[in-house]
Write a protein that holds these residues in place. Structure first.
Motif, PDB file in Angstrom:
ATOM      1  N   UNK A 139      23.848  -4.734   1.561  1.00  0.00           N
ATOM      2  CA  UNK A 139      23.656  -4.181   0.224  1.00  0.00           C
ATOM      3  C   UNK A 139      23.024  -2.814   0.380  1.00  0.00           C
ATOM      4  N   UNK A 140      23.827  -1.773   0.247  1.00  0.00           N
ATOM      5  CA  UNK A 140      23.373  -0.433   0.630  1.00  0.00           C
ATOM      6  C   UNK A 140      22.474   0.182  -0.420  1.00  0.00           C
ATOM      7  N   UNK A 141      21.411   0.778   0.049  1.00  0.00           N
ATOM      8  CA  UNK A 141      20.485   1.539  -0.789  1.00  0.00           C
ATOM      9  C   UNK A 141      20.954   2.985  -0.845  1.00  0.00           C
ATOM     10  N   UNK A 142      21.250   3.539  -2.016  1.00  0.00           N
ATOM     11  CA  UNK A 142      21.759   4.904  -2.082  1.00  0.00           C
ATOM     12  C   UNK A 142      20.866   5.918  -1.372  1.00  0.00           C
ATOM     13  N   UNK A 143      19.565   5.846  -1.571  1.00  0.00           N
ATOM     14  CA  UNK A 143      18.671   6.796  -0.919  1.00  0.00           C
ATOM     15  C   UNK A 143      18.746   6.639   0.590  1.00  0.00           C
ATOM     16  N   UNK A 144      18.699   5.402   1.054  1.00  0.00           N
ATOM     17  CA  UNK A 144      18.757   5.165   2.493  1.00  0.00           C
ATOM     18  C   UNK A 144      20.062   5.631   3.100  1.00  0.00           C
ATOM     19  N   UNK A 145      21.175   5.392   2.410  1.00  0.00           N
ATOM     20  CA  UNK A 145      22.480   5.799   2.925  1.00  0.00           C
ATOM     21  C   UNK A 145      22.549   7.320   3.005  1.00  0.00           C
ATOM     22  N   UNK A 146      22.052   7.968   1.953  1.00  0.00           N
ATOM     23  CA  UNK A 146      22.069   9.437   1.933  1.00  0.00           C
ATOM     24  C   UNK A 146      21.217  10.003   3.058  1.00  0.00           C
ATOM     25  N   UNK A 147      19.996   9.453   3.238  1.00  0.00           N
ATOM     26  CA  UNK A 147      19.116   9.953   4.276  1.00  0.00           C
ATOM     27  C   UNK A 147      19.724   9.722   5.654  1.00  0.00           C
ATOM     28  N   UNK A 148      20.383   8.584   5.845  1.00  0.00           N
ATOM     29  CA  UNK A 148      21.035   8.309   7.124  1.00  0.00           C
ATOM     30  C   UNK A 148      22.122   9.328   7.416  1.00  0.00           C
ATOM     31  N   UNK A 149      22.939   9.645   6.412  1.00  0.00           N
ATOM     32  CA  UNK A 149      23.999  10.646   6.605  1.00  0.00           C
ATOM     33  C   UNK A 149      23.396  11.993   6.976  1.00  0.00           C
ATOM     34  N   UNK A 150      22.288  12.363   6.318  1.00  0.00           N
ATOM     35  CA  UNK A 150      21.648  13.635   6.610  1.00  0.00           C
ATOM     36  C   UNK A 150      21.189  13.691   8.061  1.00  0.00           C
ATOM     37  N   UNK A 151      20.538  12.627   8.511  1.00  0.00           N
ATOM     38  CA  UNK A 151      20.006  12.647   9.860  1.00  0.00           C
ATOM     39  C   UNK A 151      21.105  12.627  10.903  1.00  0.00           C
ATOM     40  N   UNK A 152      22.180  11.923  10.633  1.00  0.00           N
ATOM     41  CA  UNK A 152      23.288  11.941  11.579  1.00  0.00           C
ATOM     42  C   UNK A 152      23.905  13.333  11.681  1.00  0.00           C
TER      43      UNK A 152
ATOM     44  N   UNK B 241       0.841  -1.193   0.000  1.00  0.00           N
ATOM     45  CA  UNK B 241       0.000   0.000   0.000  1.00  0.00           C
ATOM     46  C   UNK B 241       0.874   1.241   0.000  1.00  0.00           C
ATOM     47  N   UNK B 242       1.018   1.841  -1.168  1.00  0.00           N
ATOM     48  CA  UNK B 242       1.732   3.091  -1.392  1.00  0.00           C
ATOM     49  C   UNK B 242       3.188   3.025  -0.946  1.00  0.00           C
ATOM     50  N   UNK B 243       3.866   1.994  -1.366  1.00  0.00           N
ATOM     51  CA  UNK B 243       5.286   1.859  -1.077  1.00  0.00           C
ATOM     52  C   UNK B 243       5.905   0.936  -2.124  1.00  0.00           C
ATOM     53  N   UNK B 244       7.207   1.086  -2.310  1.00  0.00           N
ATOM     54  CA  UNK B 244       7.906   0.247  -3.276  1.00  0.00           C
ATOM     55  C   UNK B 244       9.383   0.217  -2.957  1.00  0.00           C
ATOM     56  N   UNK B 245      10.184  -0.401  -3.815  1.00  0.00           N
ATOM     57  CA  UNK B 245      11.618  -0.528  -3.539  1.00  0.00           C
ATOM     58  C   UNK B 245      12.390   0.777  -3.673  1.00  0.00           C
ATOM     59  N   UNK B 246      11.764   1.806  -4.211  1.00  0.00           N
ATOM     60  CA  UNK B 246      12.407   3.120  -4.291  1.00  0.00           C
ATOM     61  C   UNK B 246      11.398   4.174  -3.888  1.00  0.00           C
ATOM     62  N   UNK B 247      11.821   5.099  -3.016  1.00  0.00           N
ATOM     63  CA  UNK B 247      10.915   6.101  -2.480  1.00  0.00           C
ATOM     64  C   UNK B 247      11.420   7.510  -2.787  1.00  0.00           C
ATOM     65  N   UNK B 248      10.489   8.428  -2.855  1.00  0.00           N
ATOM     66  CA  UNK B 248      10.812   9.814  -3.179  1.00  0.00           C
ATOM     67  C   UNK B 248      11.623  10.461  -2.059  1.00  0.00           C
ATOM     68  N   UNK B 249      12.776  11.061  -2.412  1.00  0.00           N
ATOM     69  CA  UNK B 249      13.658  11.686  -1.414  1.00  0.00           C
ATOM     70  C   UNK B 249      12.942  12.742  -0.573  1.00  0.00           C
ATOM     71  N   UNK B 250      12.264  13.661  -1.248  1.00  0.00           N
ATOM     72  CA  UNK B 250      11.605  14.751  -0.529  1.00  0.00           C
ATOM     73  C   UNK B 250      10.507  14.232   0.390  1.00  0.00           C
TER      74      UNK B 250
END
Length: 312
Positions: A295-308, A126-135
């Motif tokens: 197996x790193x997800x680019x979006x997830x890795x980027x978002x993690x760096x931002x939050x840290x 339900x409204x989710x997939x393997x890639x999500x919108x950054x914003x």
């Protein structure tokens, strides 16, 4: 709900809401990031008496325990363990799975799991997939990382109606039910949301994962529902999802964003139809090895760096 059961996963008690407990068929329904299993009440009633709907409250939400170690327990790796414990508790060797947002990502990981993938016979996202919108991810993380306190219950009600307008709720009774199941009174008499505010630890400590590899490894039938105005699942992502899963069934929920409440007949009927389709032979055949959390997800890795960076 018609029944309520509890299981323990390590030191945490997990509450599990059940509709039609004696029905012949079972669907596990897993909620989104800051919601709880009670959100599936209207859906379970509309799906029909043939279906036992099992909807756990993820730790930190609803009626389940709050963690003493949020940086360890409010992570997908732990949610997978909780989900497996739920399947084991109900002796579900094979079951259908419906996941909203976070619950859908959890379903993808289970359906691609090296050991437990065969336990998911059909997967509905339900409204989710393997890639999500950054914003959309940043907006979601920002909202649930802020402390929300309301002097009166009516202030919380107004906030819920504004924040969850994208659910597409049309009935006033549904809004009232959402309020009563979402409110938590604080010691000083003010109000806040039902969930542990530390669930935001997920955005800081969770391990990035390549969900596209998981997606390609799935061998069960898959359906994806996308809110017409979703801020998290882009319409452009669906063609790539169909490339890896050629038999993917898609449904657009008009007038909804992230994520449809699934409380309307026009949303429930296609789901029931999908669940009634016979399983293809390949869905119960051997499955390729799954990916690992490294197996790193680019979006997830980027978002993690931002939050840290933000939380230093």
């Amino acid at each position: 709900m018609d029944a309520l059961e509890f299981i323990r996963v390590r030191e945490l008690e997990v509450a599990i809401r059940i509709w039609n407990p004696n029905a012949p068929r079972t669907l596990v329904a897993w909620h989104g990031l800051a919601r709880h299993g009670g959100d599936f009440n209207a859906f379970a009633r509309a799906l029909g008496d043939e279906w036992r709907v099992i909807a756990p409250d993820t730790p930190g939400r609803g009626l389940s325990s709050w963690s003493l170690f949020p940086s360890h327990d409010y992570l997908y790796s732990h949610y997978v363990n909780v989900a497996i414990a739920v399947l084991d508790h109900f002796k579900l060797e094979q079951t259908d799975w419906l996941g909203t947002s976070m619950g859908g990502l959890l379903g993808i990981q289970l359906a691609a799991h090296a050991e437990h993938s065969k336990r998911i016979s059909r997967l509905i996202l339900n409204d989710v997939g393997p890639e999500l919108n950054n914003n959309g991810l940043i907006e979601l993380a920002s909202y649930f990382s802020a402390h929300h306190r309301f002097t009166t219950l009516s202030e919380l009600y107004a906030e819920l109606r504004e924040h969850y307008a994208s659910f597409g709720i049309q009935e006033e009774a549904t809004w009232r039910e959402l309020l009563l199941s979402s409110a938590r009174r604080l010691p000083d008499g003010s109000w806040t949301h039902h969930f542990d505010p530390r669930i935001n630890k997920q955005f800081i400590h969770d391990t990035p994962r390549d969900m596209w590899k998981d997606w390609a490894a799935i061998r069960c039938p898959v359906m994806v529902i996308r809110g017409e105005h979703s801020t998290l699942l882009d319409a452009a992502t669906l063609p790539r999802m169909s490339k890896d899963q050629p038999e993917l069934v898609t449904l657009t929920a008009p007038g909804c964003g992230h994520a449809p409440m699934l409380d309307r007949l026009e949303q429930v009927a296609p789901i029931r139809q999908f669940l009634q389709q016979p399983l293809p032979a390949h869905s119960i055949s051997s499955r390729p090895p799954s990916t690992t959390a490294n197996d790193a997800l680019p979006i997830g890795r980027w978002l993690t760096r931002q939050w840290r960076r933000w939380f230093k």
